[in-house]
Scaffold this active site. Structure first.
Site, PDB file in Angstrom:
ATOM      1  N   LYS A 145      -3.761   3.494  -2.806  1.00 31.22           N
ATOM      2  CA  LYS A 145      -4.925   4.303  -3.151  1.00 31.22           C
ATOM      3  C   LYS A 145      -4.631   5.718  -2.696  1.00 31.22           C
ATOM      4  O   LYS A 145      -4.547   5.978  -1.506  1.00 31.22           O
ATOM      5  CB  LYS A 145      -6.175   3.770  -2.443  1.00 31.22           C
ATOM      6  CG  LYS A 145      -6.798   2.642  -3.218  1.00 31.22           C
ATOM      7  CD  LYS A 145      -8.122   2.261  -2.631  1.00 31.22           C
ATOM      8  CE  LYS A 145      -8.012   0.860  -2.094  1.00 31.22           C
ATOM      9  NZ  LYS A 145      -8.705   0.480  -0.962  1.00 31.22           N
ATOM     10  N   ASP A 175       0.807  -1.215   0.000  1.00 32.37           N
ATOM     11  CA  ASP A 175       0.000   0.000   0.000  1.00 32.37           C
ATOM     12  C   ASP A 175       0.842   1.268   0.000  1.00 32.37           C
ATOM     13  O   ASP A 175       2.041   1.231   0.234  1.00 32.37           O
ATOM     14  CB  ASP A 175      -0.873   0.015   1.256  1.00 32.37           C
ATOM     15  CG  ASP A 175      -2.198  -0.688   1.017  1.00 32.37           C
ATOM     16  OD1 ASP A 175      -2.430  -1.130  -0.106  1.00 32.37           O
ATOM     17  OD2 ASP A 175      -2.990  -0.779   1.979  1.00 32.37           O
ATOM     18  N   MET A 189      -7.647   9.491   9.134  1.00 34.86           N
ATOM     19  CA  MET A 189      -8.188  10.024   7.868  1.00 34.86           C
ATOM     20  C   MET A 189      -9.113  11.223   8.109  1.00 34.86           C
ATOM     21  O   MET A 189     -10.126  11.373   7.417  1.00 34.86           O
ATOM     22  CB  MET A 189      -8.990   8.916   7.123  1.00 34.86           C
ATOM     23  CG  MET A 189      -8.237   7.639   6.919  1.00 34.86           C
ATOM     24  SD  MET A 189      -9.283   6.285   6.351  1.00 34.86           S
ATOM     25  CE  MET A 189     -10.146   5.794   7.842  1.00 34.86           C
TER      26      MET A 189
END
Ligand code: SAH
Length: 266
Positions: free
Chosen positions: A61, A39, A176
């Site tokens: 991502k 990742d 986040m």
């Protein structure tokens, strides 16, 4: 194809940044893997331990750029395992903390691929420890919660129970959440969290470039804006943030090292 010809998938937590924070088991698996699917927030230094011939597949991502879809990631993992490969699915922090391991493991199960989950050190405990903010403390905090701080773009997902969260838990750790900080602040205040509650944001926790910004629930949005502070960062809300004044060992040590280097150059 028969089951035993299939390879196995290992979901491995890479830790939060400092490569030394991966588990012994995780590192051994990286050394063994035929395919490493990793990742965006995985420290790529860890990839040097993989076999020379191991296939390295980046599946990051990015919040702002077009990136690999979750379906594609699922398919890559299963396809490689079906070819008999040992697949290491390397994820930042802990794969089970906002790491979508549930979805990927389910996909493996649906395709008769066996897997293991190797936990990792999650950003919420690690970045705070390196910033001198223990998540619990006998006087300042006896409970903590990790919370997804972003708003889902598709409007799906469970809405946070702000009423419960705002006052029932001593220390809140939002992942986040940087972009959504004004909303987080608004909801916590609206549901009864004191305006003078200390708040810290820790960026690139446990990495050499770790940065921390501290304020209170009433002024943190302003401070973050002024400093143009950006993700990846976690947000910590609670009285334990006060401990940082005395305990910020990692940033002090980095600062000392920088001064030392400068002194040598002069
Ligand atoms: N599975 C990961 C979390 C993935 S979600 C874990 O257990 O840590 C991605 C979010 O994690 C980022 O938006 C940020 O909030 C947080 N994060 C990951 N690494 C971080 C780091 N080194 N410092 C601060 N926050 C980090």
């Amino acid at each position: 194809m028969m089951d035993h010809q299939f390879g196995k998938v290992f979901f491995v937590g890479a830790g939060p940044g400092d490569p030394g924070l991966i588990t012994v088991k995780g590192l051994e698996l990286i050394k063994r893997g035929d395919v490493i699917v990793y990742d965006r927030l995985v420290n790529t230094e860890l990839l040097q331990y993989a076999k020379k011939e191991a296939k390295r597949i980046y599946c990051g991502k990015s919040p702002n750029a077009p990136s690999v879809s979750q379906e594609e990631i699922n398919e890559v993992i299963v396809r490689e395992a079906q070819r008999g490969k040992t697949v290491i699915r390397l994820k930042g922090g802990d794969p089970a903390v906002f790491g979508r391991v549930g979805e990927e493991a389910e996909y493996c199960r649906n395709h008769q691929i066996v897997f293991e989950i190797v936990p990792g050190v999650t950003a919420g405990t690690a970045a705070t420890a390196y910033a001198g903010i223990p998540l619990t403390h006998r006087e300042l905090g006896s409970s903590f919660a990790v919370v997804a701080g972003q708003k889902r773009r598709d409007g799906k997902g469970k809405e946070i129970n702000w009423k419960g969260l705002a006052t029932a838990v001593d220390t809140l750790v939002f992942y986040m959440g940087v972009k959504n900080l004004p909303y987080i602040q608004e909801q916590l205040l609206l549901h009864g969290r004191a305006a003078d509650t200390p708040v810290a944001l820790i960026r690139w926790g446990t990495c050499e470039n770790q940065e921390t910004i501290v304020g209170s629930l009433s002024d943190i949005v302003e401070r973050v804006k002024e400093a143009a502070f950006q993700s990846p960062a976690i947000i910590v809300v609670g009285d334990v943030v006060k401990l940082r004044k005395k305990l910020a060992w990692f940033e002090e040590e980095n600062h000392r090292q920088t001064l030392l280097k400068e002194a040598i150059i002069i």
